[in-house]
Design an enzyme around this catalytic site. Structure first.
Site, mmCIF file in Angstrom:
data_model
loop_
_atom_site.group_PDB
_atom_site.id
_atom_site.type_symbol
_atom_site.label_atom_id
_atom_site.label_comp_id
_atom_site.label_asym_id
_atom_site.label_seq_id
_atom_site.Cartn_x
_atom_site.Cartn_y
_atom_site.Cartn_z
ATOM 1 C CG ASP A 138 -2.262 -0.664 0.975
ATOM 2 O OD1 ASP A 138 -2.658 -0.776 -0.201
ATOM 3 O OD2 ASP A 138 -2.914 -1.067 1.956
ATOM 4 N NE ARG B 237 -0.928 1.953 3.975
ATOM 5 C CZ ARG B 237 -1.418 3.049 3.393
ATOM 6 N NH1 ARG B 237 -2.706 3.348 3.504
ATOM 7 N NH2 ARG B 237 -0.627 3.860 2.702
ATOM 8 N NE ARG C 273 -8.290 2.511 7.458
ATOM 9 C CZ ARG C 273 -7.618 2.225 6.343
ATOM 10 N NH1 ARG C 273 -6.486 2.823 6.081
ATOM 11 N NH2 ARG C 273 -8.093 1.344 5.490
ATOM 12 C CG HIS D 14 -8.188 7.576 4.472
ATOM 13 N ND1 HIS D 14 -7.438 6.724 3.680
ATOM 14 C CD2 HIS D 14 -7.647 7.494 5.717
ATOM 15 C CE1 HIS D 14 -6.494 6.153 4.418
ATOM 16 N NE2 HIS D 14 -6.607 6.597 5.652
ATOM 17 C CB CYS E 95 -4.884 7.569 -2.292
ATOM 18 S SG CYS E 95 -6.561 7.621 -1.695
HETATM 19 N N1 ARG Z 1 -5.320 0.251 0.892
HETATM 20 C C1 ARG Z 1 -5.016 1.506 1.516
HETATM 21 C C2 ARG Z 1 -5.589 1.517 2.921
HETATM 22 O O1 ARG Z 1 -6.653 0.991 3.112
HETATM 23 C C3 ARG Z 1 -5.578 2.622 0.713
HETATM 24 C C4 ARG Z 1 -5.193 3.970 1.218
HETATM 25 C C5 ARG Z 1 -5.772 5.076 0.408
HETATM 26 N N2 ARG Z 1 -5.199 6.321 0.758
HETATM 27 C C6 ARG Z 1 -5.871 7.434 0.980
HETATM 28 N N3 ARG Z 1 -5.202 8.518 1.183
HETATM 29 N N4 ARG Z 1 -7.179 7.443 1.071
HETATM 30 O O2 ARG Z 1 -4.991 2.045 3.829
#
Ligand code: ARG
Length: 275
Positions: A71, A96, A145, A174, A268
């Site tokens: 990612d 991550r 998040r 997000h 992203c």
């Molecule tokens: N697969 C990543 C996650 O779920 C995607 C992140 C996307 N980034 C963003 N800035 N919205 O963390």
């Protein structure tokens, strides 16, 4: 407003090539580990996105991709900077975690003051900056998040008033898939991604915002990068492109079908550096 009246400001961005991109785990509703990803196409689309920014006159730095971090291409999540100060990221999911150190190393090698976070936050994924609103305003998302406590932490780190916005729809996990800065003082957003109270706050602060609908949001139309005039957006978001054009902006569509499979699009993949 006519397009002639919207002016672009040169930007500096940070991107990370999708050399190790894959959908190996699912941490958002867009990720389906059984759906195939065309790695070659992902890289080609990413390169085109990068070239688009350069063609618009912007500077793009590259963060080397790391094996085992599929990612990492979503560079927006690595930090958040305002006026030479960087608030580092602290990722929600262990898959991550290691990305934060790679971003930190990038800033620490440069002329930045780096602030180590103690609270969970995913950088520009959940933080947006409006330099021309109220002398410089941070919009901050929470609900999926970034921890709400990170909002006061970022406010102290960067010294800008920070408005907390509650995200309520897991598809828009997000802030940057629900809202984006179009220029120094205006935004585009999808109201349905936010709680009623947060919608009220957005209406109060940004009465001239461009409003997107659910279809725009599902096409990743809010996940845009704008220089004040040119708005780089996912080509599937054609209805939103028309709304942006009507508001005087210049939509610049790019195809990012493969990176969408990880739950991300234009924004992203791009962190803005604000020295
Ligand atoms: N697969 C990543 C996650 O779920 C995607 C992140 C996307 N980034 C963003 N800035 N919205 O963390």
């Amino acid at each position: 407003m006519n397009p002639e009246e919207r002016t672009a400001r040169g930007r500096t961005y940070l991107m990370c090539p999708p050399e190790h991109f894959a959908v190996e785990y699912a941490i958002n509703p867009w990720m389906d580990t059984s759906a195939p990803v065309d790695a070659e196409l992902a890289l080609k689309q990413w390169q085109l996105l990068r070239e688009t920014l350069v063609r618009l006159g912007h500077t793009v730095h590259t963060l080397p991709a790391q094996a085992g971090l599929p990612d990492m291409v979503y560079a927006a999540n690595g930090a958040f900077s305002v006026d030479g100060v960087v608030y580092g990221a602290r990722f929600r999911y262990p898959q991550r975690f290691a990305e934060a150190a790679a971003h930190r190393a990038f800033y620490c090698a440069g002329n930045w003051r780096f602030v180590e976070p103690t609270e969970v936050n995913e950088g520009e994924g959940d933080f947006a900056y409006l330099p021309g609103a109220y002398g410089g305003l941070i919009l901050a998302g929470y609900g999926f998040r970034t921890a709400p406590a990170a909002h006061s932490e970022v406010q102290e780190a960067l010294g800008r008033p920070t408005i907390s916005l509650f995200l309520v729809d897991p598809r828009f996990y997000h802030l940057d898939v629900a809202l984006a800065a179009l220029d120094d003082g205006n935004i585009v957003y999808y109201p349905g991604a936010f709680s009623d109270a947060s919608q009220r706050i957005l209406r109060q602060l940004f009465p001239s915002a461009v409003l997107a609908d659910e279809a725009d949001a599902l096409a990743f139309g809010l996940n845009v990068v704008s220089d004040g005039r040119n708005v780089v957006l996912n080509s599937e978001a054609s209805a939103l492109a028309a709304k942006l054009r009507a508001a005087g902006y210049v939509p610049v569509p790019v195809e990012l079908s493969e990176l969408k499979k990880g739950g991300g699009s234009v924004k992203c993949c791009i962190a803005e550096l604000r020295p």
